[in-house]
Design an enzyme around this catalytic site. Structure first.
Site, short mmCIF file in Angstrom:
data_model
loop_
_atom_site.label_atom_id
_atom_site.label_comp_id
_atom_site.label_asym_id
_atom_site.label_seq_id
_atom_site.Cartn_x
_atom_site.Cartn_y
_atom_site.Cartn_z
CB THR A 102 -0.98 0.15 1.36
OG1 THR A 102 -1.59 -1.04 1.40
CG2 THR A 102 -1.62 1.26 1.03
CE LYS A 177 -4.77 -1.34 1.69
NZ LYS A 177 -5.01 -2.38 2.60
CE LYS A 245 2.48 0.82 5.00
NZ LYS A 245 1.63 0.69 3.91
P1 NAD Z 1 5.54 -6.84 6.88
O1 NAD Z 1 6.44 -5.75 7.64
O2 NAD Z 1 5.24 -7.92 7.74
O3 NAD Z 1 6.34 -7.39 5.87
C1 NAD Z 1 7.17 -6.61 4.91
C2 NAD Z 1 8.51 -7.39 4.14
O4 NAD Z 1 8.94 -6.69 3.11
C3 NAD Z 1 9.53 -7.84 5.33
O5 NAD Z 1 9.75 -9.05 5.05
C4 NAD Z 1 10.67 -6.78 4.91
O6 NAD Z 1 11.87 -7.48 5.03
C5 NAD Z 1 10.27 -6.59 3.27
N1 NAD Z 1 11.00 -5.36 3.11
C6 NAD Z 1 10.58 -4.19 3.35
N2 NAD Z 1 11.20 -3.02 2.74
C7 NAD Z 1 12.17 -3.60 1.86
C8 NAD Z 1 13.01 -3.31 0.92
N3 NAD Z 1 13.36 -1.98 0.74
N4 NAD Z 1 13.69 -4.39 0.19
C9 NAD Z 1 13.56 -5.56 0.39
N5 NAD Z 1 12.57 -6.06 1.21
C10 NAD Z 1 11.66 -5.14 2.20
O7 NAD Z 1 4.48 -6.13 6.28
P2 NAD Z 1 3.13 -6.98 5.94
O8 NAD Z 1 2.21 -7.03 6.85
O9 NAD Z 1 3.45 -8.22 5.00
O10 NAD Z 1 2.54 -5.65 4.59
C11 NAD Z 1 3.03 -5.62 3.56
C12 NAD Z 1 2.29 -4.49 2.63
O11 NAD Z 1 0.92 -5.06 2.49
C13 NAD Z 1 2.17 -2.85 3.34
O12 NAD Z 1 2.45 -2.23 2.51
C14 NAD Z 1 0.85 -3.33 4.05
O13 NAD Z 1 0.50 -1.79 4.38
C15 NAD Z 1 0.19 -4.12 3.11
N6 NAD Z 1 -1.20 -4.70 3.70
C16 NAD Z 1 -0.81 -5.35 4.99
C17 NAD Z 1 -2.00 -5.92 5.69
C18 NAD Z 1 -1.86 -6.62 7.00
O14 NAD Z 1 -2.85 -7.03 7.52
N7 NAD Z 1 -0.63 -6.91 7.34
C19 NAD Z 1 -2.91 -6.02 4.98
C20 NAD Z 1 -3.17 -5.37 3.61
C21 NAD Z 1 -2.22 -4.49 3.12
#
Ligand code: NAD
Length: 297
Positions: A102, A177, A245
């Site tokens: 997102t 979103k 965020k």
């Molecule tokens: P998370 O923090 O659990 O995982 C993010 C992953 O991305 C981690 O493994 C991290 O090491 C990797 N990462 C971050 N920056 C990086 C970079 N520059 N290079 C390489 N790897 C990188 O987050 P999540 O909960 O999996 O969420 C991921 C995305 O999905 C976010 O944008 C979040 O807003 C969105 N989202 C999350 C949820 C939820 O319920 N967790 C629901 C809908 C959308």
């Protein structure tokens, strides 16, 4: 049809998504910045044949499709466009990139246009439903890109997505979103205020919730959040840092367009306080606790 898919972002959402892609028979290349991810969190995927990659160059080479599911706008920009190993320099000419993170809609448009000039198709496909839906394969996705690219993307992400809606061109998935996030966080705040009001007036919040859950004020968010607030169970769930965020992205965009959104203004302040107090890893239902702190001031 199966593909070679490069997958970047093995976090809460990425891990179950990657497992669903393996179930569909795709060949998967996984990227992580730290080697230990392949022996810990992603071990079950490697055991099933996914290929571990420690460089973006490696994950992108020979991939028909590249999926990013990282955190914020700068992460996606750096991985795809500006970083030392930017995918745009290594992707196949006819590759398709799908971003599930997102992030900011206008940055997304710029990224899509930059990739398009290299002959690489791009679809923004943020998701809703949380980790439960990612595991069950029932996510909802709002997608943006050309009709052709969105059709290609839909065929891939249907492995874990039940409802896919093409909103418009690149960036429009992210706009939808953020609309979802605005409605969602204001809803959570409404539930928190409603239960606080019940308590203040001497009613049992649990009985009030039972009485109103199926009324017009009820919502999936009320059903999810009210029990957490009533039981003071603030374990994520939906980590408040992620909502913070998204609220920040939406609030900044609305301000730059001089579009007045008063409730979003309030939510922006509430989430900032919450982050300042070190509560970002707690569930977003912690907004309930923030009301008590306002009261104490
Ligand atoms: P998370 O923090 O659990 O995982 C993010 C992953 O991305 C981690 O493994 C991290 O090491 C990797 N990462 C971050 N920056 C990086 C970079 N520059 N290079 C390489 N790897 C990188 O987050 P999540 O909960 O999996 O969420 C991921 C995305 O999905 C976010 O944008 C979040 O807003 C969105 N989202 C999350 C949820 C939820 O319920 N967790 C629901 C809908 C959308």
């Amino acid at each position: 049809m199966t593909h070679t898919i490069g997958f970047i972002g093995l976090g809460t959402m990425g891990l179950p998504m990657a497992a669903h892609l393996l179930n569909r028979g795709h060949q998967l290349k996984l990227y992580a910045r730290r080697q230990e991810v392949f022996t810990l969190q992603a071990k079950h995927l490697i055991d099933r044949g996914a290929i571990p990659c420690l460089s973006l160059t490696e994950v992108a080479s020979n991939a028909d499709v590249i999926i990013t599911n990282v955190l914020g706008t700068e992460d996606v920009r750096q991985i795809l466009i500006t970083g030392p190993e930017a995918i745009q320099c290594h992707a196949k000419k006819d590759a398709l990139i799908i971003d599930h993170s997102t992030i900011d809609p206008s940055a997304t448009k710029e990224i899509a246009s930059q990739l398009g000039s290299q002959g690489v198709a791009f679809v923004d496909a943020p998701v809703s439903g949380g980790v439960w839906a990612a595991e069950a394969g029932t996510l909802l996705s709002m997608i943006g890109g050309t009709e052709e690219a969105c059709e290609r993307a839909s065929n891939v992400i249907s492995a874990y997505t039940k409802t896919i809606t093409r909103v418009g061109e690149a960036g429009h998935g992210q706009i939808a979103k953020l609309c979802n996030q605005i409605a969602q966080v204001i809803n959570i705040q409404g539930v928190a205020e409603s239960l606080t009001f019940a308590h203040a007036l001497g009613a049992d919040p649990a009985r009030v919730f039972e009485a109103i859950e199926s009324g017009m004020g009820g919502s999936p968010m009320m059903s999810l959040m009210a029990p957490k607030m009533i039981n003071r169970d603030f374990k994520a769930g939906i980590a408040a840092r992620l909502h913070a965020k998204d609220v920040n992205i939406a609030h900044t965009a609305a301000r730059s367009l001089e579009t007045p959104l008063p409730c979003l203004n309030v939510m922006s302040k509430q989430y900032q306080r919450l982050i300042d107090e070190g509560l970002g890893e707690q569930d977003s239902s912690i907004l309930f606790k923030m009301l008590k702190r306002l009261d104490a001031e």
